[in-house]
Design an enzyme around this catalytic site. Structure first.
Site, PDB file in Angstrom:
ATOM      1  N   CYS A 345     -49.243  82.536 -34.356  1.00  0.00           N
ATOM      2  CA  CYS A 345     -50.486  82.712 -33.789  1.00  0.00           C
ATOM      3  C   CYS A 345     -51.146  84.044 -34.331  1.00  0.00           C
ATOM      4  O   CYS A 345     -50.944  85.300 -34.082  1.00  0.00           O
ATOM      5  CB  CYS A 345     -50.142  82.950 -32.451  1.00  0.00           C
ATOM      6  SG  CYS A 345     -51.905  82.983 -31.677  1.00  0.00           S
ATOM      7  N   CYS A 348     -53.257  86.126 -31.853  1.00  0.00           N
ATOM      8  CA  CYS A 348     -52.277  87.062 -30.977  1.00  0.00           C
ATOM      9  C   CYS A 348     -51.984  88.275 -31.673  1.00  0.00           C
ATOM     10  O   CYS A 348     -52.032  89.389 -31.158  1.00  0.00           O
ATOM     11  CB  CYS A 348     -51.513  86.342 -30.298  1.00  0.00           C
ATOM     12  SG  CYS A 348     -52.081  85.048 -29.295  1.00  0.00           S
ATOM     13  N   ASP A 349     -51.431  88.020 -32.823  1.00  0.00           N
ATOM     14  CA  ASP A 349     -50.501  88.868 -33.497  1.00  0.00           C
ATOM     15  C   ASP A 349     -51.174  89.519 -34.669  1.00  0.00           C
ATOM     16  O   ASP A 349     -50.574  90.335 -35.482  1.00  0.00           O
ATOM     17  CB  ASP A 349     -49.146  88.199 -34.128  1.00  0.00           C
ATOM     18  CG  ASP A 349     -48.391  87.427 -32.861  1.00  0.00           C
ATOM     19  OD1 ASP A 349     -48.436  88.167 -31.637  1.00  0.00           O
ATOM     20  OD2 ASP A 349     -47.611  86.698 -32.986  1.00  0.00           O
TER      21      ASP A 349
END
Length: 523
Positions: A345, A348-349
């Protein structure tokens, strides 16, 4: 800090408070503390039921603040900024601490309140993470309901040294009593089932008491939800079972091709799906997997399904809408370094790899979009595509090639993820034309190579194609009578949300048609 529009919206929400709330802040002289302090002052000025008190020695991390009922000394804690995607988490924590009821089931809330162990949770989040709020909100609620449970939500962007020390390379990352507990999106019911040692047994006992369904839908993504709504509208007994409501939609950030909705986000669409389901009499079974399907031998018998908790459910008809999951590279080192540099992701990361060198595996639309997003955060992005050319749309390819810190390598087959035992340090790939092996030094690998259907548990039960997809006919019926399938787990082409919804509706109409045309099921 908060503009006029946001202040007005927050003020209207805070009118729902029924009891006093105290914000207890621990601040220092840093810029981050100044910003948090300003935010808390603004919030306090919006409601006469909220007060602010400074106690700088209360928390070791600064800035931090606790949200507590007046006169109490426990409640959820935010360390760092609660803005971005976490602003909703802040608002909910204020409301729930101030007496506004949660929408979770009373059974689940009682289960949280009855937990008798000391549980100290810490969650690392990034402000751009769309998966983090669900976890933060669930753990905040636990800390509000039960004084034995504490939760600190930690902004990884503010406490970067701590993130490095604890080797957090993916968010949300949850620690329990100082030890790694979970990574990725979790619902409240999933968290409770992990910490309540009797949860599985209790769930199985409760599920075993459920009477047979007219239709039982496995999977609570778009296809499953559409099927459930259509079935419930026919007035038949409908069950919907799934591990996480929303499915792959929850991992999608921007959605701009769902007709009549110009733009939305995955989490928001999942919330709308849930609201639609709640408008009907649908028995929703959450945080439960199905491990086995026993089809009826004759048309008059019931199909039976075994859950991961060991319960048995029965139904006159079944709709499988189990969706798909991210495809793995299946190379040495991938599993060993998952969440330690290997991630799926970028939204997100990505912020955790700011200023570092990363790779994106896959040259389709997802891979190109990931590389474009990461180029704005990282020092350098290497995109590896297995084929002789990228499959991404031209507009994305053009954008990608215009970025000075992105390199695209075609005919590249990833061979190994390399690390130092703690985290990723690079990867090895092979030039498919020359056969030559190459090494790339980097800190993160974002895998974007498509999806695999969640059908491994059906191998000996239904006809699957060579990709593992459930083979269906034009009415969504499988190789077994009374069992239907819809969405990304099937042979239907074009794995799109809107296609899955249509297929779910079709499967439900077909199941209803099957029920009314099978006399032995109408007794």
């Amino acid at each position: 800090m908060l503009d006029t529009t946001l202040k007005n919206q927050l003020s209207s929400y805070l009118e729902k408070l029924t009891r006093p709330v105290e914000l207890i802040a621990s601040l220092d002289d840093s810029k981050a503390s100044a910003e948090v302090g300003e935010l808390l002052e603004q919030i306090t000025g919006l409601s006469d039921k909220i007060s602010l008190r400074r106690e700088d020695a209360l928390f070791s991390r600064q800035p931090s603040f606790m949200i507590a009922q007046a006169g109490q000394t426990y409640g959820p804690v935010f360390s760092g900024s609660p803005l971005g995607h976490e602003f909703t988490s802040l608002v909910l924590a204020l409301l729930q601490t101030g007496g506004h009821p949660s929408k979770e089931s009373q059974q689940l809330l009682s289960q949280v309140a009855e937990l008798d162990s000391d549980l100290h949770f810490e969650t690392y989040y990034s402000l751009s993470c769309h998966n983090c709020p669900d976890v933060v909100q669930a753990l905040n609620l636990m800390a509000i309901l039960n004084p034995k449970v504490t939760h600190t939500a930690i902004d990884g962007g503010v406490f970067r040294e701590e993130v490095e020390q604890r080797q957090v390379m993916g968010v949300p990352a949850v620690f329990l009593n100082g030890q790694s507990f979970a990574q990725g999106r979790l619902s409240l019911s999933e968290i409770v089932s992990k910490v309540d040692t009797n949860a599985g047994k209790k769930a199985a006992e409760a599920l075993n008491q459920r009477p047979p369904y007219d239709v039982l839908i496995v999977g609570s993504g778009p296809a499953g939800v559409a099927a459930a709504v259509y079935a419930a509208r026919k007035g038949i007994r409908t069950g919907l079972i799934g591990e996480r409501f929303g499915g792959q939609v929850l991992d999608t950030v921007d959605i701009e091709n769902y007709i009549s909705v110009p733009k939305t986000e995955g989490g928001r669409l999942a919330g709308a799906l849930r609201q639609h389901v709640d408008d009907y009499r649908i028995d929703v079974i959450e945080a439960q997997s199905v491990s086995r399907l026993l089809p009826a031998e004759t048309a008059g018998e019931l199909h039976r399904l075994t859950t991961g908790s060991g319960a048995t459910l029965s139904a006159k008809s079944v709709i499988l809408a189990t969706g798909a999951r991210w495809r793995n590279m299946n190379v040495p080192g991938e599993e060993a370094y998952r969440t330690r540099g290997v991630t799926y992701c970028p939204h997100c990361d990505g912020p955790l790899f700011k200023g570092k060198r990363v790779a994106v595996i896959g040259g389709g639309n997802s891979g190109a979009e990931a590389a474009i997003d990461l180029a704005g955060l990282t020092e350098h992005v290497t995109l590896l595509e297995f084929a002789p050319e990228m499959k991404a749309d031209k507009v994305l390819r053009d954008k990608l090639h215009s970025l000075p810190n992105v390199e695209v390598i075609l005919n590249a087959q990833t061979r190994e993820v390399v690390g130092d035992g703690q985290q990723v340090t690079g990867l090895q790939y092979q030039d498919r034309l020359s056969g030559e092996l190459h090494s790339v030094a980097l800190s993160g690998i974002f895998v974007q190579i498509g999806l695999l259907p969640n059908t491994g548990w059906l191998t000996d039960t239904l006809s699957l194609n060579r990709f593992g997809e459930i083979e269906i006919d034009s009415k969504c019926e499988t190789s077994r009578k009374g069992i239907f399938a819809a969405g990304d787990c099937t042979t239907v082409p074009y794995k799109q949300i809107i296609v899955a919804c249509g297929e779910g509706a079709k499967a439900s109409l077909s199941a209803f048609d099957y029920l009314i045309r099978t006399p032995s099921l109408n007794g």
